[in-house]
Design a protein around this motif. Structure first.
Motif, PDB file in Angstrom:
ATOM      1  N   ASN A  23     107.463  49.049   8.380  1.00  0.00           N
ATOM      2  CA  ASN A  23     107.422  48.051   9.449  1.00  0.00           C
ATOM      3  C   ASN A  23     107.574  46.628   8.934  1.00  0.00           C
ATOM      4  N   ARG A  24     107.046  46.338   7.764  1.00  0.00           N
ATOM      5  CA  ARG A  24     107.149  44.988   7.213  1.00  0.00           C
ATOM      6  C   ARG A  24     108.381  44.837   6.327  1.00  0.00           C
ATOM      7  N   ASN A  25     109.133  45.919   6.149  1.00  0.00           N
ATOM      8  CA  ASN A  25     110.327  45.921   5.297  1.00  0.00           C
ATOM      9  C   ASN A  25     110.034  45.423   3.885  1.00  0.00           C
ATOM     10  N   ALA A  26     108.896  45.833   3.350  1.00  0.00           N
ATOM     11  CA  ALA A  26     108.515  45.467   1.992  1.00  0.00           C
ATOM     12  C   ALA A  26     108.720  46.673   1.081  1.00  0.00           C
ATOM     13  N   THR A  27     108.806  46.416  -0.204  1.00  0.00           N
ATOM     14  CA  THR A  27     109.016  47.500  -1.155  1.00  0.00           C
ATOM     15  C   THR A  27     107.686  48.102  -1.579  1.00  0.00           C
ATOM     16  N   LEU A  28     107.775  49.267  -2.208  1.00  0.00           N
ATOM     17  CA  LEU A  28     106.578  49.919  -2.728  1.00  0.00           C
ATOM     18  C   LEU A  28     105.983  49.105  -3.874  1.00  0.00           C
ATOM     19  N   LEU A  29     106.829  48.447  -4.641  1.00  0.00           N
ATOM     20  CA  LEU A  29     106.353  47.576  -5.719  1.00  0.00           C
ATOM     21  C   LEU A  29     105.549  46.410  -5.161  1.00  0.00           C
ATOM     22  N   SER A  30     105.986  45.871  -4.035  1.00  0.00           N
ATOM     23  CA  SER A  30     105.257  44.795  -3.376  1.00  0.00           C
ATOM     24  C   SER A  30     103.880  45.280  -2.934  1.00  0.00           C
ATOM     25  N   LEU A  31     103.825  46.479  -2.376  1.00  0.00           N
ATOM     26  CA  LEU A  31     102.544  47.053  -1.966  1.00  0.00           C
ATOM     27  C   LEU A  31     101.627  47.240  -3.160  1.00  0.00           C
ATOM     28  N   LEU A  32     102.164  47.789  -4.241  1.00  0.00           N
ATOM     29  CA  LEU A  32     101.367  48.028  -5.438  1.00  0.00           C
ATOM     30  C   LEU A  32     100.801  46.721  -5.992  1.00  0.00           C
ATOM     31  N   SER A  33     101.619  45.681  -6.036  1.00  0.00           N
ATOM     32  CA  SER A  33     101.139  44.403  -6.556  1.00  0.00           C
ATOM     33  C   SER A  33     100.101  43.790  -5.619  1.00  0.00           C
ATOM     34  N   ASP A  34     100.287  43.926  -4.292  1.00  0.00           N
ATOM     35  CA  ASP A  34      99.283  43.422  -3.346  1.00  0.00           C
ATOM     36  C   ASP A  34      97.942  44.128  -3.535  1.00  0.00           C
ATOM     37  N   VAL A  35      97.992  45.451  -3.686  1.00  0.00           N
ATOM     38  CA  VAL A  35      96.758  46.223  -3.862  1.00  0.00           C
ATOM     39  C   VAL A  35      96.064  45.841  -5.159  1.00  0.00           C
ATOM     40  N   LEU A  36      96.827  45.705  -6.248  1.00  0.00           N
ATOM     41  CA  LEU A  36      96.217  45.337  -7.530  1.00  0.00           C
ATOM     42  C   LEU A  36      95.618  43.937  -7.490  1.00  0.00           C
ATOM     43  N   ILE A  37      96.285  43.003  -6.830  1.00  0.00           N
ATOM     44  CA  ILE A  37      95.741  41.646  -6.712  1.00  0.00           C
ATOM     45  C   ILE A  37      94.421  41.662  -5.951  1.00  0.00           C
ATOM     46  N   VAL A  38      94.380  42.396  -4.834  1.00  0.00           N
ATOM     47  CA  VAL A  38      93.151  42.464  -4.043  1.00  0.00           C
ATOM     48  C   VAL A  38      92.033  43.140  -4.833  1.00  0.00           C
ATOM     49  N   LEU A  39      92.331  44.243  -5.512  1.00  0.00           N
ATOM     50  CA  LEU A  39      91.304  44.942  -6.285  1.00  0.00           C
ATOM     51  C   LEU A  39      90.771  44.091  -7.431  1.00  0.00           C
ATOM     52  N   LEU A  40      91.675  43.497  -8.190  1.00  0.00           N
ATOM     53  CA  LEU A  40      91.232  42.670  -9.314  1.00  0.00           C
ATOM     54  C   LEU A  40      90.429  41.463  -8.854  1.00  0.00           C
ATOM     55  N   SER A  41      90.874  40.821  -7.793  1.00  0.00           N
ATOM     56  CA  SER A  41      90.136  39.665  -7.271  1.00  0.00           C
ATOM     57  C   SER A  41      88.762  40.085  -6.769  1.00  0.00           C
ATOM     58  N   SER A  42      88.707  41.193  -6.035  1.00  0.00           N
ATOM     59  CA  SER A  42      87.421  41.662  -5.506  1.00  0.00           C
ATOM     60  C   SER A  42      86.465  42.031  -6.632  1.00  0.00           C
ATOM     61  N   LEU A  43      86.963  42.742  -7.630  1.00  0.00           N
ATOM     62  CA  LEU A  43      86.097  43.131  -8.742  1.00  0.00           C
ATOM     63  C   LEU A  43      85.624  41.926  -9.539  1.00  0.00           C
ATOM     64  N   ALA A  44      86.496  40.959  -9.734  1.00  0.00           N
ATOM     65  CA  ALA A  44      86.097  39.757 -10.472  1.00  0.00           C
ATOM     66  C   ALA A  44      85.042  38.972  -9.705  1.00  0.00           C
ATOM     67  N   ILE A  45      85.237  38.820  -8.405  1.00  0.00           N
ATOM     68  CA  ILE A  45      84.259  38.081  -7.592  1.00  0.00           C
ATOM     69  C   ILE A  45      82.932  38.821  -7.559  1.00  0.00           C
ATOM     70  N   LEU A  46      82.962  40.141  -7.391  1.00  0.00           N
ATOM     71  CA  LEU A  46      81.717  40.914  -7.397  1.00  0.00           C
ATOM     72  C   LEU A  46      81.004  40.816  -8.744  1.00  0.00           C
ATOM     73  N   GLY A  47      81.753  40.906  -9.826  1.00  0.00           N
ATOM     74  CA  GLY A  47      81.144  40.800 -11.150  1.00  0.00           C
ATOM     75  C   GLY A  47      80.493  39.451 -11.374  1.00  0.00           C
ATOM     76  N   LEU A  48      81.183  38.387 -11.001  1.00  0.00           N
ATOM     77  CA  LEU A  48      80.610  37.045 -11.147  1.00  0.00           C
ATOM     78  C   LEU A  48      79.395  36.852 -10.242  1.00  0.00           C
ATOM     79  N   LEU A  49      79.476  37.363  -9.012  1.00  0.00           N
ATOM     80  CA  LEU A  49      78.360  37.249  -8.081  1.00  0.00           C
ATOM     81  C   LEU A  49      77.144  38.002  -8.598  1.00  0.00           C
ATOM     82  N   PHE A  50      77.344  39.219  -9.102  1.00  0.00           N
ATOM     83  CA  PHE A  50      76.226  40.004  -9.627  1.00  0.00           C
ATOM     84  C   PHE A  50      75.609  39.333 -10.846  1.00  0.00           C
TER      85      PHE A  50
END
Length: 155
Positions: A23-50
């Motif tokens: 639907n968004r006409n994006a590539t699978l590579l784009s999806l993979l990079s979006d997911v990795l950015i969100v996961l890494l950012s979330s884990l980094a923020i959680l680690g710093l917060l903890f």
């Protein structure tokens, strides 16, 4: 998590991937990079917060690592899968096994014709939906696909 939960989780994940790619006409590579950015950012923020709140967690998300054995196992499985596919195609291409050659040609012709009609993402999503439906059906009857060992056949 039971079989039904696995099937529903897989179907929801597949639906999100399909929406992102089709639907968004994006590539699978784009999806993979979006997911990795969100996961890494979330884990980094959680680690710093903890660390700031002095919250003790069993495993610090910033220090997650996989063992060398696990990494080697993943790469070995991938290499075995690619090697098996290459072996089948090599045997079919040499013509030593005529029946295998005909099967490969028919499958490739069917996939090429299907690819001209429907996009690859739609075909993958339809396959995922069929797999999830079979998982749900087999979990209701008790014959689970994921609980079988490799090569095990049920009577």
């Amino acid at each position: 998590m039971g079989e039904m939960g696995k099937a529903i989780g897989l179907l929801l994940s597949g639906t999100l991937v399909y929406h992102h790619c089709a639907n968004r006409n994006a590539t699978l590579l784009s999806l993979l990079s979006d997911v990795l950015i969100v996961l890494l950012s979330s884990l980094a923020i959680l680690g710093l917060l903890f660390r700031q709140l002095n919250v003790s967690v069993p495993v610090d998300p910033l220090e997650w690592q996989i063992s060398q054995d696990t990494a080697c196992n993943i790469v070995a499985r991938l290499a075995n899968t690619v090697g098996a596919a290459e072996s089948v195609l090599r045997v079919a291409a040499t013509g030593h096994d005529k029946r295998l050659f005909v099967k490969v040609v028919i499958c490739l012709y069917f996939l090429a014709a299907l690819g001209r009609i429907i996009s690859g993402v739609t075909i993958a999503y339809a396959g995922l939906c069929l797999f999830c439906l079979s998982m749900l059906f087999q979990s209701s009857t008790g014959n689970s696909v994921l609980n079988r060992r490799n090569g095990e056949i049920l009577d």
